[in-house]
Structure formats: structure tokens, C-alpha cells
Design an enzyme around this catalytic site. Structure first.
Site, PDB file in Angstrom:
ATOM      1  CG  LEU A 112       0.618 -10.253   3.674  1.00  0.00           C
ATOM      2  CD1 LEU A 112       0.806 -11.704   3.227  1.00  0.00           C
ATOM      3  CD2 LEU A 112       0.586  -9.345   2.449  1.00  0.00           C
ATOM      4  CB  THR A 161      -5.966  11.271   5.180  1.00  0.00           C
ATOM      5  OG1 THR A 161      -7.351  11.465   4.875  1.00  0.00           O
ATOM      6  CG2 THR A 161      -5.842  11.330   6.692  1.00  0.00           C
ATOM      7  CE1 TYR A 221      -6.882   6.508   8.040  1.00  0.00           C
ATOM      8  CE2 TYR A 221      -8.305   8.284   7.275  1.00  0.00           C
ATOM      9  CZ  TYR A 221      -7.239   7.433   7.067  1.00  0.00           C
ATOM     10  OH  TYR A 221      -6.517   7.508   5.892  1.00  0.00           O
ATOM     11  CG  ASP A 249     -20.075  11.179   5.056  1.00  0.00           C
ATOM     12  OD1 ASP A 249     -18.879  10.937   5.302  1.00  0.00           O
ATOM     13  OD2 ASP A 249     -20.866  10.350   4.573  1.00  0.00           O
TER      14      ASP A 249
HETATM   15  N1  LIG Z   1      -7.463   4.991  -0.093  1.00  0.00           N
HETATM   16  C1  LIG Z   1      -7.577   6.309   0.069  1.00  0.00           C
HETATM   17  O1  LIG Z   1      -8.396   6.970  -0.591  1.00  0.00           O
HETATM   18  C2  LIG Z   1      -6.689   7.029   1.069  1.00  0.00           C
HETATM   19  C3  LIG Z   1      -6.870   8.407   1.266  1.00  0.00           C
HETATM   20  C4  LIG Z   1      -6.027   9.069   2.154  1.00  0.00           C
HETATM   21  C5  LIG Z   1      -5.015   8.381   2.810  1.00  0.00           C
HETATM   22  N2  LIG Z   1      -4.876   7.036   2.619  1.00  0.00           N
HETATM   23  C6  LIG Z   1      -3.786   6.344   3.342  1.00  0.00           C
HETATM   24  O2  LIG Z   1      -3.022   5.611   2.394  1.00  0.00           O
HETATM   25  C7  LIG Z   1      -2.469   4.445   3.009  1.00  0.00           C
HETATM   26  C8  LIG Z   1      -2.784   3.232   2.167  1.00  0.00           C
HETATM   27  O3  LIG Z   1      -4.197   3.092   2.025  1.00  0.00           O
HETATM   28  P1  LIG Z   1      -4.827   1.925   1.139  1.00  0.00           P
HETATM   29  O4  LIG Z   1      -6.129   2.423   0.640  1.00  0.00           O
HETATM   30  O5  LIG Z   1      -3.809   1.427   0.190  1.00  0.00           O
HETATM   31  O6  LIG Z   1      -5.118   0.825   2.270  1.00  0.00           O
HETATM   32  P2  LIG Z   1      -4.827  -0.749   2.233  1.00  0.00           P
HETATM   33  O7  LIG Z   1      -5.570  -1.323   3.398  1.00  0.00           O
HETATM   34  O8  LIG Z   1      -5.099  -1.303   0.895  1.00  0.00           O
HETATM   35  O9  LIG Z   1      -3.270  -0.829   2.498  1.00  0.00           O
HETATM   36  C9  LIG Z   1      -2.695  -0.805   3.779  1.00  0.00           C
HETATM   37  C10 LIG Z   1      -1.592  -1.853   3.802  1.00  0.00           C
HETATM   38  O10 LIG Z   1      -0.894  -1.781   5.033  1.00  0.00           O
HETATM   39  C11 LIG Z   1      -0.776  -3.080   5.613  1.00  0.00           C
HETATM   40  N3  LIG Z   1      -0.709  -2.841   7.058  1.00  0.00           N
HETATM   41  C12 LIG Z   1      -1.640  -2.249   7.864  1.00  0.00           C
HETATM   42  N4  LIG Z   1      -1.164  -2.117   9.102  1.00  0.00           N
HETATM   43  C13 LIG Z   1       0.108  -2.626   9.092  1.00  0.00           C
HETATM   44  C14 LIG Z   1       1.125  -2.726  10.066  1.00  0.00           C
HETATM   45  N5  LIG Z   1       0.962  -2.269  11.314  1.00  0.00           N
HETATM   46  N6  LIG Z   1       2.310  -3.290   9.710  1.00  0.00           N
HETATM   47  C15 LIG Z   1       2.514  -3.731   8.438  1.00  0.00           C
HETATM   48  N7  LIG Z   1       1.582  -3.650   7.477  1.00  0.00           N
HETATM   49  C16 LIG Z   1       0.392  -3.100   7.792  1.00  0.00           C
HETATM   50  C17 LIG Z   1      -1.992  -3.840   5.114  1.00  0.00           C
HETATM   51  O11 LIG Z   1      -1.823  -5.238   5.124  1.00  0.00           O
HETATM   52  C18 LIG Z   1      -2.135  -3.273   3.699  1.00  0.00           C
HETATM   53  O12 LIG Z   1      -1.363  -4.008   2.787  1.00  0.00           O
HETATM   54  C19 LIG Z   1      -3.042   4.397   4.416  1.00  0.00           C
HETATM   55  O13 LIG Z   1      -2.080   4.926   5.311  1.00  0.00           O
HETATM   56  C20 LIG Z   1      -4.257   5.307   4.338  1.00  0.00           C
HETATM   57  O14 LIG Z   1      -4.560   5.885   5.581  1.00  0.00           O
HETATM   58  C21 LIG Z   1      -5.686   6.347   1.765  1.00  0.00           C
END
Ligand SMILES: NC(=O)c1ccc[n+]([C@@H]2O[C@H](COP(=O)([O-])OP(=O)(O)OC[C@H]3O[C@@H](n4cnc5c(N)ncnc54)[C@H](O)[C@@H]3O)[C@@H](O)[C@H]2O)c1
Length: 330
Positions: free
Chosen positions: A33, A116, A140, A284
């Protein structure tokens, strides 16, 4: 099949949990969380924990008889990763190493990983295919590439079967209104523009108006969150059918500029959106657009929400509702 979903209280993870449960899977959410929300946990099975805690991961896998893992948990702010790389290597790389070892110890061998498009770095050719050179420019992006390499090695040494899904820009919300994008701070364009429409923000900044694109602003490939969830389900089906580890892009193949997004948001919300033009941000690229033909051919994945209007409409539905909530307290 019981699936452990790390990061299942976050934006993308929670939508995947909902999607998997609607397809009859049992899901265990494992999330600390740190950026997610307990109200986003839709599964009755929730363990609050950090992926760096290998003993808790092993116990969770054993207690719930987990058979496969989807790994979303990560720190995911590109800008923050430049200023605090240690946080990213610790959480994304070390945390995943603990997860891989917990899976090895418990003999769980199927893993779908959130990678990603940031693993590619600055595009040399467009649209980006999986064969494009991998030169991530932010910590990242580098942590995600390192995890991909770790999975390659664990696959060779220990028989890990994985799919890495390289998402482009996730956007939109599910139609039930229970889930949506709620990053703090928010850095993604569509929620920022919509928060300007609701009055939560005064204006939207456009970083760079002199790019080599038709209207001078950056172009990105936006993919609906439910389409991402479906790709995860298909990736798991692919692995359980005995197919070998692989990497797939997830995008629609259509790029939209920042100005086009703002115009579409104005049309859908019916509200004028104040814009402030600002200098370019370092790192970017002008244009990032996916070639997702491989996911289509191999996984049978095709975006159902390919239209930008559908992505923005669902995001707007969520954004209006979320402003009416007292808070999104964890
Ligand atoms: N949002 C995008 O456009 C996007 C694009 C490419 C990749 N991603 C990848 O998708 C995944 C999810 O992204 P999101 O946008 O839902 O982010 P988010 O921050 O909403 O979700 C990440 C979740 O992981 C939990 N978390 C983080 N570190 C943790 C740990 N060590 N142990 C347990 N829980 C942990 C957080 O509490 C959160 O609920 C990530 O790995 C992100 O790199 C997202």
C-alpha cells in the site's frame, strides 16, 4: 488456478485482479500500500507486505497454494527515479529478486511481469518492435530492463517461465466505477488534463511545443487499462499451455499528441482546459508508438478499446466520481 498479484492494490494491478476474478480465477493480492489503496483490493485474499520480504512471499505462496504470479509491484515515477535511483534499484530490482527466489523455493514457475516501453530509450525507428535495441535512459527504465535480464537468467538456470509485457501508456478506467487511476502525485497526461477540467488543477502544462511532430508536441500510444488486463490473462494462458518465455509490446499502434489529447478531453468533458506552454523536459522522446503485432499474432491479443474517445470517456467517468469522494485514504 490461484494467482499471486503483487501490486494488486495499484492502478493496473487492481484492474487485472478484477479481470482475472471475472474469468473465474482465484487471486491473492500482495501489496504494501505504498502507492496503492486498500479499497482497490477486490479479492477477499489480501496480504499486506513488501516484496523485499522473501519469507512472507514464501509463506503467502504456500498458504494460498499459489500456482502463478503476476508482478506489478514497483516504484514507477521516471522523474523520481533520476533523483532517487537507490529507491528504484532497491524496490524494483532487489524486490523482484526476492520474488524470483521465493518462486524458486516454492516451485512456482509461471510469471507475468509488468515491463515498459521505457526499456527502449530513445527510438531509432518507429513504431517500436520488440527487436528494437534496448537502451533505457532513466533509472526506472533500467530497473525494468534489469528485471527482464534476471528473468532470462532464472529461466535458463531454474526453469522459470515468464512473459514480460512492455506497456506503452496505460489509461482509462473500468466501467463499473470501482477502480481508476489515482497516482499521488499524478504524472500521467490524461488524468492531469481531466483534473484541470474538474477544477482540481488550474491548468495543464505542455512540456515542449517545438518537437518534430505535426503540432510540435510529444506523441504517445495510449492503451486502455482493460486491454492491458486482458493481455495479462492471455499471457498466463500462453504460459500454462507450455509455451516458452517471451516479451511482448502492448500498445494500439496509434499515436496522439499532447494537444490532440487536450482537444479530445475538451470535447468529451464539454469544458475548456487552460494550457500553459513550458520548455521540454530532459529525456522525453518526441514520439513513442508501439508495434504490437507480436502480441496479436502469438497471444491472440487485440485492443478492444482502440478508440481514444473510449479511453478518455472511462477516465472522465472515474475522475468526476473521485472528486466527489472525501478521500482515497489507504
Ligand atoms: N501506468 C503506466 O502507464 C505503466 C506503463 C508501463 C509499465 N507500468 C508498470 O505497471 C506496474 C503498475 O503500475 P501502476 O501505474 O499501476 O502503479 P501503482 O503505483 O498504481 O501500483 C503499484 C502498486 O505496487 C505496490 N507496491 C510498490 N512497491 C511494492 C513492493 N515492494 N511490495 C509490495 N507492493 C508494492 C503499490 O502500493 C501499488 O499498489 C508497475 O510495475 C509499472 O512500472 C505502468
Amino acid at each position: 488456478m490461484t494467482i499471486l498479484v503483487t501490486g494488486g492494490a495499484g492502478y493496473i494491478g487492481s484492474h487485472c485482479v478484477q479481470h482475472l476474478m471475472s474469468h473465474g480465477h482465484s487471486v491473492v493480492v500482495f501489496d504494501d500500500l505504498s502507492t496503492g489503496y486498500e479499497r482497490f483490493v477486490l479479492s477477499p485474499h489480501f496480504v499486506k507486505g513488501n516484496t523485499r520480504d522473501k519469507a512472507l512471499l514464501v509463506k503467502t505462496i504456500q498458504d494460498f497454494h499459489v500456482t502463478a504470479v503476476m508482478h506489478f509491484a514497483a516504484s514507477c515515477y521516471v522523474g523520481e527515479s533520476v533523483n532517487e535511483p537507490g529507491k528504484y534499484y532497491g524496490n524494483n530490482v532487489y524486490g523482484t529478486l526476492q520474488l524470483l527466489d521465493a518462486m524458486r523455493e516454492t516451485k512456482v514457475s509461471q510469471l507475468v511481469f509488468s515491463s515498459t516501453c521505457a526499456t527502449y530509450g530513445v527510438p531509432q525507428t518507429l513504431p517500436l518492435t520488440e527487436e528494437h535495441p534496448l537502451n533505457p535512459i532513466s533509472p526506472y527504465g533500467k530497473t525494468k530492463r534489469i528485471v527482464e535480464m534476471m528473468m532470462e537468467d532464472y529461466s535458463l538456470a531454474y526453469g522459470l517461465n515468464y512473459v514480460a509485457l512492455r506497456y506503452f501508456n496505460a489509461a482509462g478506467a473500468d466501467s463499473t466505477g470501482k477502480l481508476g487511476e489515482a497516482h499521488e502525485p499524478e504524472t500521467h497526461l490524461i488524468p492531469l488534463v481531466l483534473q484541470t477540467a474538474t477544477g482540481k488543477r488550474k491548468n495543464i502544462q505542455i512540456f515542449g511545443t517545438d518537437y518534430d511532430t505535426p503540432d510540435g508536441t510529444c506523441i504517445r500510444d495510449y492503451i486502455h487499462i482493460v486491454d492491458i488486463a486482458e493481455a495479462h490473462r492471455l499471457a498466463l494462458t500462453y504460459l500454462t499451455a507450455g509455451n516458452s518465455s517471451d516479451v511482448f509490446n502492448l500498445g494500439t499502434g496509434h499515436g496522439f499528441s499532447v494537444r490532440e489529447i487536450i482537444q479530445a478531453c475538451e470535447q468529451i468533458t464539454g469544458k475548456p482546459i487552460a494550457v500553459v506552454e513550458a520548455p521540454r523536459r530532459p529525456g522525453d522522446p518526441a514520439k513513442l508508438v508501439a508495434n504490437a503485432a507480436k502480441a496479436n499474432k502469438v497471444l491472440g491479443w487485440k485492443p478492444a478499446f482502440g478508440e481514444l474517445t473510449e479511453i478518455i470517456r472511462t477516465a472522465w467517468q472515474w475522475e468526476q466520481q473521485v472528486t466527489e469522494l472525501p478521500s482515497l485514504s489507504r
